[in-house]
Design a protein around this motif. Structure first.
Motif, short mmCIF file in Angstrom:
data_model
loop_
_atom_site.label_atom_id
_atom_site.label_comp_id
_atom_site.label_asym_id
_atom_site.label_seq_id
_atom_site.Cartn_x
_atom_site.Cartn_y
_atom_site.Cartn_z
N GLY A 19 42.03 18.99 100.21
CA GLY A 19 43.34 18.56 99.76
C GLY A 19 44.45 19.47 100.26
N ARG A 20 44.26 20.77 100.14
CA ARG A 20 45.28 21.72 100.61
C ARG A 20 45.46 21.63 102.12
NH1 ARG A 20 42.17 25.06 96.80
NH2 ARG A 20 43.33 25.08 94.83
N ASN A 21 44.34 21.44 102.83
CA ASN A 21 44.44 21.29 104.28
C ASN A 21 45.25 20.06 104.66
OD1 ASN A 21 42.85 23.56 104.65
ND2 ASN A 21 40.98 22.43 105.07
N MET A 22 44.90 18.92 104.07
CA MET A 22 45.56 17.67 104.41
C MET A 22 47.03 17.68 104.00
SD MET A 22 43.78 15.48 106.07
CE MET A 22 42.08 15.39 106.67
N ALA A 23 47.36 18.40 102.94
CA ALA A 23 48.74 18.43 102.46
C ALA A 23 49.64 19.29 103.33
CB ALA A 23 48.77 18.94 101.02
#
Length: 343
Positions: A19-23
């Motif tokens: 999630g943090r990567n994609m955000a």
């Protein structure tokens, strides 16, 4: 192609890495939705990641026509139903390992992705680690000659959760940690495993031996490959000193060592004459950059219409080899891998 809109299904520890990567870190992608049955997890994730849509039911999430791709990071028992549903809604899929509970489930998921012409990538992040990728280039260049033997190990520091003692559910270290090593050996060898012989024991949790006599926390696996190569895998849980993942590839003209036990590339010399190095504490730290590369590769394979580096078939074979390795351990004999997961 326009920016791909992504939905994260599962906002636990591993899910939030994606999630943090994609955000924030992945080019060509935008995280627009989160799905988790836990309202608390969902709320905390939404506050941190600032997404537009939240769902407690994945079926509702998949109805959102704005979503192009999903990342599935749920308990394995739910992978099949979610992945097939996502494929039927024409969503591309990155599914964390293990792909499914058994080989038939894997085949059903692969077929659903193929039938709907969507990508299915499996989350073996070591293939995206810079050192592992460099080692693969060296192997493929022939710099160490012909590969004859590959050794890989994974040691995990954490105390097993209560459900892990039941190996009919967890498969023990072979399933919990060594599925990565099994995939690593297939990747570096370029061949399929033909036999496995496993031995193991419970050395760190004697208090559960009466209730769970089959539980093991340490295992050694000898493997042979269809083309004659040799393999060795070592696995352990609850080692306590830190997280440890290393691989050695032996060729006819040289060898390659991948990985290190240290957290940092430094040594500390003290006045008492000792030299100390901090141990690697977590897989989330060791493979932090690999997860970014993995997520970027997922988006890139969709945008470029190329095959994922880790396919559904790779996920299927890992599930199969975990089963064969556990069968060998329980039956105390060499088990032949006589099928390749095909009908």
């Amino acid at each position: 192609m326009e920016t791909l809109n992504v939905c994260l299904i599962g906002t636990g520890r591993a899910g939030m890495i994606h999630g943090r990567n994609m955000a924030k870190k992945i080019e060509g992608a935008k995280l627009i939705a989160l799905c988790d049955p836990s309202p608390e997890n969902l709320k905390n994730a939404q506050i941190e990641l600032g997404v537009e849509y939240i769902y407690t039911n994945y079926q509702e999430a998949l109805k959102n026509e704005e979503i192009d791709a999903v990342i599935v990071v749920t308990p394995t028992a739910y992978h099949k139903e979610i992945v097939i549903a996502a494929a039927n809604e024409k969503k591309h899929i990155l599914c964390e390992k293990p792909l499914a509970m058994d080989e038939q489930e894997c085949l059903d998921m692969i077929k659903a992705a193929d039938r709907n012409n969507v990508k299915l990538q499996v989350g073996f992040m070591r293939r995206f680690d810079e050192s592992f990728q460099e080692a693969k280039k060296i192997v493929d260049s022939g710099a160490i000659g012909d590969v004859v033997m590959i050794k890989s190990l994974t040691h995990g520091p954490s105390e097993p959760k209560p459900w892990m003692f039941d190996i009919s559910i967890s498969s023990g270290p072979i399933g919990e940690v060594n599925s990565h090593d099994l995939d690593t050996l297939r990747w570096f060898s370029g061949s399929e495993v033909s036999s496995i012989y496993s031995i193991g024991g419970n050395f760190r949790s004697p208090e559960v031996k009466e209730k769970f006599p089959d539980y093991y926390d340490t295992v050694a696996m000898n493997l042979t490959f269809d083309d004659g190569k040799l393999g060795f895998i070592e696995g352990a849980q609850y080692v306590q000193y830190g997280y440890d993942a290393r691989t050695e590839i032996l060729g006819t003209n040289g060898s390659i060592l991948v990985g290190d036990q240290g957290k940092h590339k430094l040594s500390i010399a003290t006045k008492d004459g000792e030299i100390k190095r901090p141990a690697m504490h977590s897989w989330t730290y060791l493979f932090k950059d690999a997860y970014v590369s993995e997520d970027q590769a997922f988006i890139d394979c969709i945008r470029n219409d190329t095959e994922p580096l880790v396919t559904g078939y790779d996920g299927l074979m890992a599930v199969k080899l975990v089963r064969v390795g556990l069968q060998s351990l329980q039956e105390k004999k060499i088990v032949l891998v006589d099928e390749k997961g095909e009908e």
